[in-house]
Write a protein that holds these residues in place. Sequence first.
Motif: not given
Length: 217
Positions: A44-68
């Motif tokens: 979802l973060a990438l979907t919003a960024a593709r529309r020109g938004a300035r996106v911050t993504a947060v997750d408690v999982s280190r692997r999720a942050v690396w993946t994003t």
Amino acid sequence: MSRFVFPGVYAPQEDTALLAEALSDEALGPGTRVLDVGTGSGELALTAARRGARVTAVDVSRRAVWTTRLNARLNRLPVRAHRGNLFGPVRGRSFGLVLANPPYVPAPPARHAPRGRSRAWDGGHDGRLVLDRICRDGPALLRPAGVLLLVHSALSDPDRTLDLLRTGGCKAAVVRRRWIGFGPVLRTRREWLRASGLLDAAEEQEELVVIRAERPL
């Protein structure tokens, strides 16, 4: 859009797709500040960024942050991903749009808080362990006319979500609904859910809802 998901990271599923549909209805102007909390693979973060938004993504999982971060780089999109517990990493900031796909599956009583992969779906005995925190703290992050889009199961009490968001000063309503077959987690908990009164004996599907909350001007 190129996408990679590290093992142990919540991959996009029906709830992600339903939230993406609701996101497509929102007007994102260039530079709109968007927060994707519980980002998982960053879909979802990438979907919003593709529309020109300035996106911050947060997750408690280190692997999720690396993946994003990896998916943002693969797709050449400017998403900033941070590890943290819900809104902790963005304390004091405000956003035009907040997206949330939190853990919401009711879980049998346990000695410990959810750990490992189960943090992506276990929501406590009533599914609201994280939902209540989002409803309580999320509205304060919205700018005037800002919007929170939140997806969860009807098993975890959408009426309570609406009540809490309205108590927080937002206009709130269900804007999307979809029935889906039970996934692996619900299949293993089917009998417990029925014994707890959260699921009728004849039910073999789960309803997902997207709730939209808007902060007044």
